[in-house]
Write a protein that holds these residues in place. Structure first.
Motif: not given
Length: 468
Positions: A155-160, A229-232
């Motif tokens: 989910r962190d990658l999708k959000y980023a 694609s770096i997670p946020v």
């Protein structure tokens, strides 16, 4: 970059991006060489250590080390573009972000041709494609954490990826925007919070992310190495202020940053067992931006910085003329220089007018002026260093084809030529290349006015696809 006189849009952009790096500090890999230790350890002193030979670090790591500690200092004439992974365009920013951010894939950190290979980074393996190349699935490595110790999820990658599509991030790429099967008019989670994005990106569990594309793409592994694609973590996203508080997923985290300075220290929750690509030997990495070229040269020669960028012409010539200095130097062509014509601006909206520009270019002179090392005269749209077969245009002449250019001008309805403007970046070699272009085109009646811009302003205004 050429801009037609009187036109509001840029007509021809020259992004001469190749740069020359001289490795005066011949310490090999990015192993720290603290200045205070040079006198005690002559083997690491660039003034006394044995030289490996000119260009040695282009194909191998010179005197590699496994020792941890110290500080690596990077000195750059560039201004800092951004530390936010969603707002980066230039190579130097994308290299920097790999120290504190991990994307799904990455280019293998190896010298020579091996460095062109895409390898898994945050993902366990390269993507699994299905649906004829329109669906790509990645599985995250186990145990990867942010700097605060929280687990990184799909989910962190999708959000980023989604946040990178916000129009405020002017310098980021638009690959995901155009490739993913997103709702029409989607502008990221800030402006389109209620949009259904599951048809573009699915996260069936904490470690699985699935991308759905509009059209098949066989090279999507190359797309997900982009910093977008770096997670946020959504809860830590401060939008345009995130650049001052990026949450690290890599071996380093931001200690402090300002417009011309970034200091990185170790991320205590980075686990080398989850990262086969980074050794993270230094304790700190300090990057200073916006320096004068002469200042960078002095720091390199004194051993007071481990890495530098462009060198002024006099220093460049002096180093290559001195056998002792040249033996400690590398001059890699690390990116591709391009001359781009904007076909939306008259008269370059006509094919034959564009053909006239290309035919008139004295390619040998442009290559020499831009300080390409080795000098490469383009005969194809595909860069010569890329593997595979390249179509070679038989009509491209290293010395220019004035007769062919004049015939093209006649066919485009401008037999006496036209006026346009060339915009270049304030980087070594680019002014000289612009002058070579101007002089080439003048011989067939195309009058070129030169203009220029600092690197960061060039890319903000001319060098990227702007979101509107």
């Amino acid at each position: 970059m050429l801009v037609a006189v009187g036109a509001a849009a840029t007509a021809l952009v020259v992004g001469l991006a190749a740069w020359v790096v001289v490795r005066l500090n011949d310490s090999g890999s990015p192993t720290p060489t603290p200045t205070a230790n040079l006198a005690k350890n002559p083997a690491t002193n660039p003034a006394t250590s044995p030289a490996a030979g000119f260009g040695s670090a282009l194909t191998a790591v010179v005197r590699p080390s496994r020792e941890k500690g110290g500080t690596v200092r990077v000195s750059s004439q560039h201004l800092l573009e951004s530390t936010d992974p969603a707002d980066m365009f230039s190579t130097y920013s994308r290299n920097m972000v790999r120290l504190y951010g991990r994307s799904l894939t990455m280019f293998k950190p190896a010298p020579g041709p091996a460095g062109t290979e895409i390898v898994p980074d945050l993902a366990e393996s390269l993507g699994q494609s299905s649906n004829g190349g329109k669906t790509w699935t990645y599985k995250l490595r186990q145990g990867v954490k942010f700097q605060d110790g929280t687990q990184i999820t799909s989910r962190d990658l999708k959000y980023a990826v989604l946040r990178s599509m916000d129009p405020r991030f002017l310098q980021g790429g638009m690959f995901f925007d155009t490739l993913l099967d997103l709702p029409s008019g989607y502008e990221g989670p800030y402006k389109s919070p209620d949009a259904d994005t599951d048809r573009a990106i699915e996260t069936p569990d904490d470690r699985t992310i699935v991308f759905h594309l509009r059209k098949p793409l066989a090279t999507f592994d190359h797309v997900v190495q982009m910093p977008e694609s770096i997670p946020v973590p959504k809860a830590r996203d401060t939008r345009e202020n995130y650049k001052s508080a990026v949450v690290s997923s890599g071996p380093y985290q931001i200690e402090s940053t300002r417009e011309d300075y970034v200091a990185l220290v170790r991320n205590p929750h980075w686990d080398p067992a989850t990262d086969p690509n980074r050794t993270a030997l230094p304790d700190r990495v300090v990057l200073t931006f916006g320096m004068e070229a002469d200042q960078v040269t002095g720091l390199l020669e004194a051993g007071d910085t481990e890495m530098g960028g462009f060198l002024p012409d006099d220093a460049y010539a002096r180093i290559l003329a001195d056998p002792a200095l040249k033996a400690r130097a590398d001059a890699p062509v690390t990116s591709v220089r391009t001359l781009a014509i904007n076909p939306q601006v008259p008269p370059l909206d006509k094919l034959e007018c564009r053909r006239a520009v290309v035919r008139a270019l004295e390619l040998e002179a442009v290559s020499s002026a831009s300080r390409a090392v080795p000098e490469q005269v383009p005969t194809s749209l595909v860069p010569p260093d890329l593997p595979g077969e390249h179509y070679r245009d038989p009509d491209l002449s290293p010395a220019g084809d004035q007769a062919g250019a004049r015939e093209a001008l006649t066919r485009c309805g401008r037999p006496d030529g036209f006026e346009t403007t060339y915009i270049y970046r304030e980087l070594p070699g680019e002014k000289e290349a612009a002058e070579a272009v101007r002089d080439s085109l003048a011989k067939v009646g195309i009058k070129v006015t030169l203009d220029h811009a600092p690197v960061e302003k060039f890319h903000q205004k001319f060098g990227v696809c702007r979101r509107t």
